[in-house]
Design an enzyme around this catalytic site. Structure first.
Site, short mmCIF file in Angstrom:
data_model
loop_
_atom_site.label_atom_id
_atom_site.label_comp_id
_atom_site.label_asym_id
_atom_site.label_seq_id
_atom_site.Cartn_x
_atom_site.Cartn_y
_atom_site.Cartn_z
N CYS A 3 0.83 -1.21 0.00
CA CYS A 3 0.00 0.00 0.00
C CYS A 3 0.86 1.26 0.00
CB CYS A 3 -0.92 0.01 1.22
SG CYS A 3 -1.73 1.60 1.50
N GLY A 147 -6.60 -1.87 -12.46
CA GLY A 147 -6.64 -1.48 -13.85
C GLY A 147 -7.46 -0.23 -14.10
N VAL A 199 -7.12 -12.04 -23.76
CA VAL A 199 -5.82 -11.77 -24.36
C VAL A 199 -5.14 -13.09 -24.70
CG1 VAL A 199 -3.52 -10.79 -23.99
CG2 VAL A 199 -5.54 -9.57 -23.18
N ASP A 273 -2.72 -9.33 2.82
CA ASP A 273 -2.86 -9.97 1.51
C ASP A 273 -2.41 -11.42 1.49
OD1 ASP A 273 -3.73 -7.49 0.75
OD2 ASP A 273 -2.21 -7.18 -0.80
N MET A 279 -8.14 -8.06 -0.17
CA MET A 279 -6.81 -7.49 -0.31
C MET A 279 -6.88 -5.96 -0.30
SD MET A 279 -4.75 -10.00 -2.91
CE MET A 279 -4.19 -11.62 -2.38
N HIS A 282 -6.81 -1.34 4.63
CA HIS A 282 -7.52 -1.17 5.89
C HIS A 282 -8.00 -2.51 6.45
CE1 HIS A 282 -10.25 -0.31 2.48
NE2 HIS A 282 -11.15 -0.99 3.15
N HIS A 405 -25.96 20.89 5.50
CA HIS A 405 -26.22 21.38 4.15
C HIS A 405 -25.37 22.63 3.88
CE1 HIS A 405 -28.44 22.50 0.54
NE2 HIS A 405 -28.49 23.74 1.01
#
Length: 427
Positions: A3, A147, A199, A273, A279, A282, A405
């Site tokens: 990160c 991506g 691909v 991870d 993953m 936080h 507001h």
């Protein structure tokens, strides 16, 4: 440190530069601010990215020192259940401990596509953060969070971006309705999407790489670009840790843990991870707190049911709790409330009226099931929804909470009102 060093922080630094560049060129004049001679300093963009990561990394080092933590630099691997060998330039040393916590993170997943490894113009997400020059064209393989975020940043910088995704939609974990709107907005930035497209191979060719893919109808598509970014996800970084020597169970390279974040070896914990769950940084931090508490004898459990996720595109997209797809698949009887950002005063003032807030709730009890937000500051606004879900709040709880507001947060309350057929500022 994914990160901080090659993930969240440097990516968001790039996106911030892209946001400012776009605002100066396209939004300032509409707000009565004339900006002359706007240009992109790519070296400056990269310097800002590196500086942000460096500053925060130094902060973490300072916190470690302030808390009396000894840092041993080197490559570690288990030689036994509670024993670790560390290899560095200074040699080898062995460390033993009553409790061990594994936080090895993840690395980019590299698919075995022919021609990928041989072409230096094919890069991963780390390489996409450190390009020495801004590419004129970029093909991105993968329409997930990584991506999409990098596609958004480079498109705003002026790169011609094409995204190729094997699935029929982008951003699979997010609400499908919001993801579809997000794609439309990204197309407005000039990004081209090829969905349900596989691909097949990468070939050498001008201006740097030829990406050959198979379209849904079976025809081949050849895309030429200076760079091709492969962003098909990440995998647990567990190779070389010697987990077998420690008797630690894994599944497909991921460390198996219970809700206390303890592995199959008592006293050894794993977080982030490398356990292959959500993953997100936080989520890893929350796991780390749970593991540390259990290691020190304070019972704690990890529960990610209300863990929010975010996509830092333009505008931002965030989600917490159930998506409508998940609610439908679960056979739940639910209500849906929607409120468009175009009807929110602050979003209009900011010149960012795209998107909406979407709220799901149990039809009988009104209890919140999930919230999705597409719009300005969505990744900040989602915290309100996460707290509401954590506390078991209902639509009425959101409705009865007075929101300031003008703020974008008012859209959350209005979406709850809409679920009850009572929206005030939109019909």
């Amino acid at each position: 440190g994914t990160c901080l060093n090659v993930g969240c922080i440097p990516t968001k630094a790039l996106l911030h530069s892209a946001e400012l560049y776009t605002a100066a060129r396209t939004q300032c004049a509409a707000a009565g601010v004339q900006v002359q001679g706007v240009s992109l300093d790519w070296a400056g963009v990269q310097q800002n990215r590196a500086a942000a990561a460096s500053r925060l990394s130094a902060g973490v080092q300072a916190l470690l020192a302030a808390n009396g933590v000894t840092v041993v630099e080197g490559r570690a691997s288990f030689t036994g259940p509670k024993q670790v060998r560390v290899v560095s330039q200074e040699g080898e040393r062995t460390l033993t401990a009553d409790r061990i916590l594994i936080a090895a993170g993840s690395v980019p997943a590299i698919p075995p596509i022919p021609g990928l490894a041989e072409n230096p113009n094919c890069i991963d997400s780390t390489g996409a953060l450190e390009l020495e020059a801004l590419p004129e064209s970029l093909v991105i393989v993968g329409g997930g969070v990584i991506g999409v975020e990098l596609a958004c940043a480079y498109a705003q910088f002026g790169t011609q971006v094409t995204v190729v995704e094997m699935l029929p939609r982008i951003l699979p974990p997010m609400d499908g309705e919001l993801a579809a709107q997000a794609q439309t907005l990204l197309e407005g930035l000039g990004i081209t999407f090829h969905l349900s497209t596989q691909v097949l191979r990468f070939e050498q060719g001008a201006p740097g790489v030829q990406v050959v893919a198979k379209l849904p109808d079976g025809r081949e598509l050849s895309l030429a670009a200076q760079k091709a970014l492969v962003a098909v996800g990440r995998r647990a970084n567990t190779a070389g840790l010697g987990l077998e020597a420690a008797g630690i169970e894994t599944q497909r390279g991921r460390i198996v843990v219970n809700d206390r974040m303890e592995t199959s070896q008592p006293g050894v914990y794993a977080i982030g991870d490398c356990v292959g769950r959500t993953m997100l940084a936080h989520a890893a931090s929350a796991m780390g707190e749970v593991a540390a508490e259990n290691a020190l004898g304070h019972p704690a459990r990890y529960d990610e049911r209300v863990c929010p996720s975010g996509v830092y595109m333009a505008p931002e997209l965030s989600q917490v709790g159930l998506t409508e797809e998940a609610a439908r698949e679960g056979g739940l009887d639910y209500l849906v409330g929607r409120f468009p950002m175009a009807a929110n005063g602050k979003a209009v003032i900011m010149g960012e009226p795209e998107g909406l807030v979407k709220v799901l709730a149990d039809r009988k009890t009104g209890k919140l099931l999930g919230v999705g937000i597409l719009g300005p500051r969505a990744t900040d606004l989602i915290a309100e929804a996460a707290v509401a879900l954590q506390l078991g709040a209902t639509l009425e709880d959101l409705i009865q909470t007075i929101h300031a507001h003008p703020t974008v947060s008012e859209a959350v309350r209005e979406a709850a009102l809409d679920a009850r057929g009572r929206a005030i500022h939109f019909k």
